[in-house]
Design a protein around this motif. Structure first.
Motif, mmCIF file in Angstrom:
data_model
loop_
_atom_site.group_PDB
_atom_site.id
_atom_site.type_symbol
_atom_site.label_atom_id
_atom_site.label_comp_id
_atom_site.label_asym_id
_atom_site.label_seq_id
_atom_site.Cartn_x
_atom_site.Cartn_y
_atom_site.Cartn_z
ATOM 1 N N PHE A 31 0.846 -1.190 0.000
ATOM 2 C CA PHE A 31 0.000 0.000 0.000
ATOM 3 C C PHE A 31 0.884 1.242 0.000
ATOM 4 C CE2 PHE A 31 -2.446 -3.391 2.020
ATOM 5 C CZ PHE A 31 -3.591 -3.385 1.241
ATOM 6 N N ALA A 32 0.292 2.409 0.021
ATOM 7 C CA ALA A 32 1.041 3.662 -0.064
ATOM 8 C C ALA A 32 1.979 3.879 1.121
ATOM 9 C CB ALA A 32 0.085 4.844 -0.186
ATOM 10 N N LEU A 33 1.532 3.545 2.337
ATOM 11 C CA LEU A 33 2.335 3.838 3.525
ATOM 12 C C LEU A 33 2.937 2.619 4.198
ATOM 13 C CD1 LEU A 33 0.033 6.540 5.149
ATOM 14 C CD2 LEU A 33 2.042 6.887 3.690
ATOM 15 N N TRP A 34 2.434 1.423 3.889
ATOM 16 C CA TRP A 34 2.922 0.216 4.547
ATOM 17 C C TRP A 34 2.758 -0.986 3.632
ATOM 18 C CZ3 TRP A 34 -0.920 -3.453 5.496
ATOM 19 C CH2 TRP A 34 -2.226 -2.990 5.390
ATOM 20 N N ALA A 35 3.373 -2.102 4.027
ATOM 21 C CA ALA A 35 3.278 -3.344 3.260
ATOM 22 C C ALA A 35 3.300 -4.510 4.234
ATOM 23 C CB ALA A 35 4.443 -3.458 2.288
ATOM 24 N N VAL A 36 2.749 -5.640 3.810
ATOM 25 C CA VAL A 36 2.798 -6.874 4.585
ATOM 26 C C VAL A 36 3.761 -7.815 3.867
ATOM 27 C CG1 VAL A 36 1.509 -8.860 5.455
ATOM 28 C CG2 VAL A 36 0.434 -6.598 5.415
ATOM 29 N N ILE A 37 4.752 -8.297 4.611
ATOM 30 C CA ILE A 37 5.753 -9.203 4.054
ATOM 31 C C ILE A 37 5.629 -10.562 4.733
ATOM 32 C CG2 ILE A 37 8.221 -9.661 3.808
ATOM 33 C CD1 ILE A 37 8.634 -6.601 3.800
ATOM 34 N N ARG A 38 5.632 -11.624 3.909
ATOM 35 C CA ARG A 38 5.694 -12.983 4.432
ATOM 36 C C ARG A 38 7.145 -13.431 4.287
ATOM 37 N NH1 ARG A 38 2.164 -15.816 1.383
ATOM 38 N NH2 ARG A 38 0.486 -15.294 2.812
ATOM 39 N N TRP A 39 7.810 -13.617 5.426
ATOM 40 C CA TRP A 39 9.210 -14.013 5.440
ATOM 41 C C TRP A 39 9.342 -15.505 5.182
ATOM 42 C CZ3 TRP A 39 12.342 -10.155 4.875
ATOM 43 C CH2 TRP A 39 11.970 -8.891 5.335
ATOM 44 N N GLU A 40 10.531 -15.942 4.787
ATOM 45 C CA GLU A 40 10.756 -17.336 4.424
ATOM 46 C C GLU A 40 10.528 -18.301 5.583
ATOM 47 O OE1 GLU A 40 14.750 -17.445 2.916
ATOM 48 O OE2 GLU A 40 15.562 -16.531 4.716
ATOM 49 N N ASP A 41 10.549 -17.808 6.818
ATOM 50 C CA ASP A 41 10.284 -18.679 7.977
ATOM 51 C C ASP A 41 8.784 -18.808 8.264
ATOM 52 O OD1 ASP A 41 9.643 -16.238 9.143
ATOM 53 O OD2 ASP A 41 11.254 -16.304 10.631
ATOM 54 N N GLY A 42 7.932 -18.162 7.421
ATOM 55 C CA GLY A 42 6.487 -18.284 7.542
ATOM 56 C C GLY A 42 5.789 -17.160 8.281
ATOM 57 N N ARG A 43 6.528 -16.354 9.020
ATOM 58 C CA ARG A 43 5.877 -15.271 9.754
ATOM 59 C C ARG A 43 5.556 -14.125 8.803
ATOM 60 N NH1 ARG A 43 9.714 -11.221 10.988
ATOM 61 N NH2 ARG A 43 11.776 -11.979 10.434
ATOM 62 N N GLN A 44 4.531 -13.345 9.155
ATOM 63 C CA GLN A 44 4.159 -12.162 8.393
ATOM 64 C C GLN A 44 4.408 -10.928 9.248
ATOM 65 O OE1 GLN A 44 1.025 -12.628 5.134
ATOM 66 N NE2 GLN A 44 0.021 -13.363 6.956
ATOM 67 N N GLU A 45 4.810 -9.860 8.604
ATOM 68 C CA GLU A 45 5.132 -8.626 9.320
ATOM 69 C C GLU A 45 4.643 -7.433 8.518
ATOM 70 O OE1 GLU A 45 9.120 -6.505 11.155
ATOM 71 O OE2 GLU A 45 9.375 -7.966 9.571
ATOM 72 N N GLU A 46 4.050 -6.483 9.203
ATOM 73 C CA GLU A 46 3.653 -5.221 8.593
ATOM 74 C C GLU A 46 4.828 -4.255 8.754
ATOM 75 O OE1 GLU A 46 0.572 -1.827 9.819
ATOM 76 O OE2 GLU A 46 -0.379 -3.776 9.427
ATOM 77 N N VAL A 47 5.267 -3.673 7.644
ATOM 78 C CA VAL A 47 6.409 -2.757 7.680
ATOM 79 C C VAL A 47 6.031 -1.445 6.999
ATOM 80 C CG1 VAL A 47 8.092 -4.635 7.685
ATOM 81 C CG2 VAL A 47 7.402 -3.619 5.520
ATOM 82 N N ASP A 48 6.749 -0.396 7.352
ATOM 83 C CA ASP A 48 6.563 0.895 6.699
ATOM 84 C C ASP A 48 7.181 0.856 5.309
ATOM 85 O OD1 ASP A 48 5.351 2.066 8.909
ATOM 86 O OD2 ASP A 48 7.256 2.759 9.736
ATOM 87 N N GLN A 49 6.517 1.506 4.345
ATOM 88 C CA GLN A 49 7.145 1.696 3.047
ATOM 89 C C GLN A 49 8.415 2.517 3.285
ATOM 90 O OE1 GLN A 49 6.654 0.352 0.272
ATOM 91 N NE2 GLN A 49 4.491 0.037 -0.147
ATOM 92 N N LEU A 50 9.389 2.326 2.462
ATOM 93 C CA LEU A 50 10.670 3.041 2.528
ATOM 94 C C LEU A 50 11.504 2.675 3.754
ATOM 95 C CD1 LEU A 50 9.437 6.532 1.279
ATOM 96 C CD2 LEU A 50 10.440 4.699 -0.081
ATOM 97 N N ASP A 51 11.261 1.495 4.368
ATOM 98 C CA ASP A 51 12.087 1.018 5.484
ATOM 99 C C ASP A 51 13.502 0.793 4.953
ATOM 100 O OD1 ASP A 51 13.499 -0.628 7.318
ATOM 101 O OD2 ASP A 51 11.629 -1.474 8.066
ATOM 102 N N PRO A 52 14.510 1.498 5.490
ATOM 103 C CA PRO A 52 15.870 1.375 4.965
ATOM 104 C C PRO A 52 16.517 0.014 5.255
ATOM 105 C CG PRO A 52 15.868 2.733 6.930
ATOM 106 C CD PRO A 52 14.430 2.452 6.599
ATOM 107 N N GLY A 53 15.933 -0.777 6.135
ATOM 108 C CA GLY A 53 16.481 -2.086 6.465
ATOM 109 C C GLY A 53 16.014 -3.205 5.553
ATOM 110 N N ILE A 54 15.120 -2.888 4.620
ATOM 111 C CA ILE A 54 14.570 -3.885 3.706
ATOM 112 C C ILE A 54 14.647 -3.328 2.296
ATOM 113 C CG2 ILE A 54 12.532 -5.243 3.083
ATOM 114 C CD1 ILE A 54 11.537 -4.791 5.993
ATOM 115 N N GLY A 55 15.162 -4.133 1.370
ATOM 116 C CA GLY A 55 15.262 -3.685 -0.014
ATOM 117 C C GLY A 55 14.678 -4.708 -0.966
#
Length: 63
Positions: A31-55
């Protein structure tokens, strides 16, 4: 006509992303301000768009 480059820190649904710690994930919802990521270990996390720790490692195919 000029082309604007996309930030590798803005996530679209279907993108494969990588965290600074080396974890890989897939953007389930982007979405415009956030995203939901499903990590390879199966957990899901809501993160801010433009998070510098994720590319974006690989962009999803555009329809």
């Amino acid at each position: 006509m000029s082309t604007q480059l996309e930030s590798r820190h803005f996530y679209h649904t279907g993108d494969v992303v990588e965290h600074l710690n080396g974890s890989l994930g897939t953007v389930v919802e982007g979405f415009a301000l956030w995203a939901v990521i499903r990590w390879e270990d199966g957990r899901q996390e809501e993160v801010d768009q433009l998070d510098p720790g994720i590319g974006v490692r690989e962009r999803a195919a555009r329809e």
